[in-house]
Scaffold this motif. Structure first.
Motif, mmCIF file in Angstrom:
data_model
loop_
_atom_site.group_PDB
_atom_site.id
_atom_site.type_symbol
_atom_site.label_atom_id
_atom_site.label_comp_id
_atom_site.label_asym_id
_atom_site.label_seq_id
_atom_site.Cartn_x
_atom_site.Cartn_y
_atom_site.Cartn_z
ATOM 1 N N VAL A 34 17.290 -58.032 -36.346
ATOM 2 C CA VAL A 34 17.032 -57.185 -37.505
ATOM 3 C C VAL A 34 15.554 -56.899 -37.625
ATOM 4 C CG1 VAL A 34 19.057 -57.980 -38.752
ATOM 5 C CG2 VAL A 34 16.907 -59.212 -39.021
ATOM 6 N N SER A 35 15.242 -55.769 -38.292
ATOM 7 C CA SER A 35 13.854 -55.313 -38.354
ATOM 8 C C SER A 35 12.954 -56.309 -39.055
ATOM 9 C CB SER A 35 13.779 -53.953 -39.061
ATOM 10 O OG SER A 35 14.272 -54.055 -40.368
ATOM 11 N N SER A 36 13.463 -57.057 -40.009
ATOM 12 C CA SER A 36 12.613 -58.013 -40.716
ATOM 13 C C SER A 36 12.190 -59.158 -39.814
ATOM 14 C CB SER A 36 13.357 -58.568 -41.937
ATOM 15 O OG SER A 36 14.552 -59.224 -41.539
ATOM 16 N N ASP A 37 12.886 -59.342 -38.675
ATOM 17 C CA ASP A 37 12.518 -60.391 -37.739
ATOM 18 C C ASP A 37 11.512 -59.915 -36.708
ATOM 19 O OD1 ASP A 37 14.199 -62.179 -38.921
ATOM 20 O OD2 ASP A 37 15.899 -61.707 -37.626
ATOM 21 N N ARG A 38 11.254 -58.626 -36.690
ATOM 22 C CA ARG A 38 10.366 -58.095 -35.663
ATOM 23 C C ARG A 38 8.914 -58.261 -36.074
ATOM 24 N NH1 ARG A 38 13.058 -54.676 -31.926
ATOM 25 N NH2 ARG A 38 15.178 -54.196 -32.551
ATOM 26 N N LEU A 39 8.053 -58.422 -35.072
ATOM 27 C CA LEU A 39 6.628 -58.542 -35.370
ATOM 28 C C LEU A 39 6.038 -57.206 -35.746
ATOM 29 C CD1 LEU A 39 5.507 -60.946 -32.515
ATOM 30 C CD2 LEU A 39 5.860 -61.496 -34.923
ATOM 31 N N ASN A 40 6.582 -56.120 -35.181
ATOM 32 C CA ASN A 40 6.023 -54.799 -35.441
ATOM 33 C C ASN A 40 7.088 -53.920 -36.073
ATOM 34 O OD1 ASN A 40 4.799 -52.331 -35.435
ATOM 35 N ND2 ASN A 40 3.914 -52.571 -33.408
ATOM 36 N N GLN A 41 7.205 -53.970 -37.391
ATOM 37 C CA GLN A 41 8.247 -53.223 -38.063
ATOM 38 C C GLN A 41 8.018 -51.724 -37.962
ATOM 39 O OE1 GLN A 41 9.389 -54.625 -41.948
ATOM 40 N NE2 GLN A 41 8.680 -56.670 -41.487
ATOM 41 N N LYS A 42 6.756 -51.282 -37.975
ATOM 42 C CA LYS A 42 6.463 -49.852 -37.905
ATOM 43 C C LYS A 42 6.987 -49.269 -36.598
ATOM 44 C CE LYS A 42 2.329 -49.382 -40.758
ATOM 45 N NZ LYS A 42 0.916 -49.009 -40.724
ATOM 46 N N ARG A 43 6.734 -49.958 -35.492
ATOM 47 C CA ARG A 43 7.165 -49.438 -34.196
ATOM 48 C C ARG A 43 8.681 -49.379 -34.119
ATOM 49 N NH1 ARG A 43 4.859 -48.338 -29.614
ATOM 50 N NH2 ARG A 43 2.887 -49.103 -30.405
ATOM 51 N N GLU A 44 9.367 -50.421 -34.620
ATOM 52 C CA GLU A 44 10.825 -50.440 -34.597
ATOM 53 C C GLU A 44 11.381 -49.287 -35.416
ATOM 54 O OE1 GLU A 44 14.770 -51.070 -35.965
ATOM 55 O OE2 GLU A 44 13.013 -51.253 -37.257
ATOM 56 N N LYS A 45 10.798 -49.063 -36.550
ATOM 57 C CA LYS A 45 11.268 -47.998 -37.423
ATOM 58 C C LYS A 45 11.084 -46.638 -36.783
ATOM 59 C CE LYS A 45 10.904 -46.383 -42.195
ATOM 60 N NZ LYS A 45 10.219 -46.555 -43.473
ATOM 61 N N SER A 46 10.021 -46.463 -36.031
ATOM 62 C CA SER A 46 9.731 -45.151 -35.457
ATOM 63 C C SER A 46 10.574 -44.855 -34.233
ATOM 64 C CB SER A 46 8.250 -45.051 -35.083
ATOM 65 O OG SER A 46 7.974 -45.820 -33.943
ATOM 66 N N THR A 47 11.110 -45.889 -33.579
ATOM 67 C CA THR A 47 11.809 -45.646 -32.330
ATOM 68 C C THR A 47 13.320 -45.822 -32.414
ATOM 69 O OG1 THR A 47 11.477 -47.958 -31.681
ATOM 70 C CG2 THR A 47 9.831 -46.367 -30.948
ATOM 71 N N LYS A 48 13.838 -46.312 -33.523
ATOM 72 C CA LYS A 48 15.259 -46.643 -33.571
ATOM 73 C C LYS A 48 16.164 -45.410 -33.503
ATOM 74 C CE LYS A 48 15.663 -46.841 -38.622
ATOM 75 N NZ LYS A 48 15.988 -47.707 -39.761
ATOM 76 N N ASP A 49 15.633 -44.206 -33.862
ATOM 77 C CA ASP A 49 16.461 -43.015 -33.898
ATOM 78 C C ASP A 49 16.231 -42.097 -32.700
ATOM 79 O OD1 ASP A 49 17.635 -43.694 -36.327
ATOM 80 O OD2 ASP A 49 15.927 -42.918 -37.452
ATOM 81 N N LYS A 50 15.652 -42.634 -31.632
ATOM 82 C CA LYS A 50 15.305 -41.785 -30.492
ATOM 83 C C LYS A 50 16.502 -41.027 -29.934
ATOM 84 C CE LYS A 50 11.069 -43.502 -28.418
ATOM 85 N NZ LYS A 50 10.466 -44.124 -27.252
ATOM 86 N N GLY A 51 17.686 -41.643 -29.972
ATOM 87 C CA GLY A 51 18.839 -40.999 -29.372
ATOM 88 C C GLY A 51 19.567 -40.044 -30.292
ATOM 89 N N GLU A 52 19.185 -39.985 -31.574
ATOM 90 C CA GLU A 52 19.882 -39.138 -32.531
ATOM 91 C C GLU A 52 19.408 -37.689 -32.408
ATOM 92 O OE1 GLU A 52 22.306 -39.863 -34.754
ATOM 93 O OE2 GLU A 52 22.416 -41.873 -33.892
ATOM 94 N N PRO A 53 20.350 -36.722 -32.411
ATOM 95 C CA PRO A 53 19.932 -35.309 -32.406
ATOM 96 C C PRO A 53 19.281 -34.950 -33.735
ATOM 97 C CG PRO A 53 22.306 -35.491 -32.718
ATOM 98 C CD PRO A 53 21.811 -36.878 -32.402
#
Length: 244
Positions: A34-53
């Motif tokens: 989960v994102s709260s466990d990640r060290l870099n929440q900003k990066r996770e948030k910016s890349t999680k939708d890469k596959g969405e049109p």
């Protein structure tokens, strides 16, 4: 008694390891931490939708297109929406004497320009909301000061009412004179993203609704205090590349 206690504790640890450790490993391997466990929440948030049109903006059952325009750029050339046919481009409304958000917006745009250097099918359209001051000469000097490459980036000026109509009715991005605002003008610090066919596009938010516009008035790498709006430049770059 102590031996029995140690045995009991050891048994609990063993059971925990058998049941939960494989699941934790699977989650890590599947990138489901989960994102709260990640060290870099900003990066996770910016890349999680890469596959969405990317979404279209639909109004009254029709996909919204960028409106037509024709103005003069910093080089004195006449530029219209037709010059952006077949290109992915960004739209902003700004003014050169703006003391607040415009410098941030254009710094972000310069970084986007550098990130996409060499992409002939990418462009930027900037419209001055203070055209009486922002002549082509003023815009040219502004472009030089910001390191703006005018190859695919036009800073435009022209009839004030037409520019305001383009902003307020055409794109739905507010712009207008305001004596109480810094610099005498009020406007939104947002960027519109337009695809090769002239349609306004955006990714969806967490609720599945289109963002519509991207926040351009927050520095790309700004450290945020609790409750502050975050930058959207990283996700904007991703979405531009997706359209390209």
């Amino acid at each position: 008694m102590k031996n029995y206690s140690y045995v009991g504790i050891s048994l609990v640890i063993l059971i925990f390891g058998i049941i939960f450790i494989p699941k934790i490993i699977d989650r890590i391997n599947d990138d489901e931490v989960v994102s709260s466990d990640r060290l870099n929440q900003k990066r996770e948030k910016s890349t999680k939708d890469k596959g969405e049109p990317l979404s279209y903006i639909v109004l009254d059952g029709e996909k919204k297109k960028a409106p037509q325009f024709e103005f003069i750029n910093q080089n004195g050339d006449t530029i219209s929406n037709e010059d952006y046919d077949g290109k992915v481009y960004l739209v902003e409304f700004f003014f050169t004497t703006c003391p607040t958000i415009c410098p941030i917006m254009n710094k972000n745009l310069v970084e986007i320009q550098q990130e996409l250097k060499g992409e002939k099918d990418f462009g930027i359209a900037s419209f001055s909301i203070d055209p009486s001051h922002d002549t082509p000469e003023v815009l040219s000097e502004y472009a030089d000061n910001y390191g703006i490459d005018g190859t695919n980036w036009n800073l435009m000026t022209g009839d004030r009412e037409k520019i305001y109509a383009l902003a307020n009715q055409g794109f739905g991005l507010y712009a207008g004179e305001d004596a109480n605002a810094a610099g005498g003008f009020a406007h939104q610090g947002m960027f519109a993203l337009v695809d090769q066919d002239g349609y306004i596009r955006s990714r969806k938010d967490q609720f599945g609704n289109p963002l519509i516009y991207y926040r351009g008035s927050v520095e790309r790498d700004k450290s945020l205090a609790k409750g502050e709006e975050g930058p959207q430049i990283e996700i904007l770059i991703e979405d531009i590349k997706k359209l390209l």
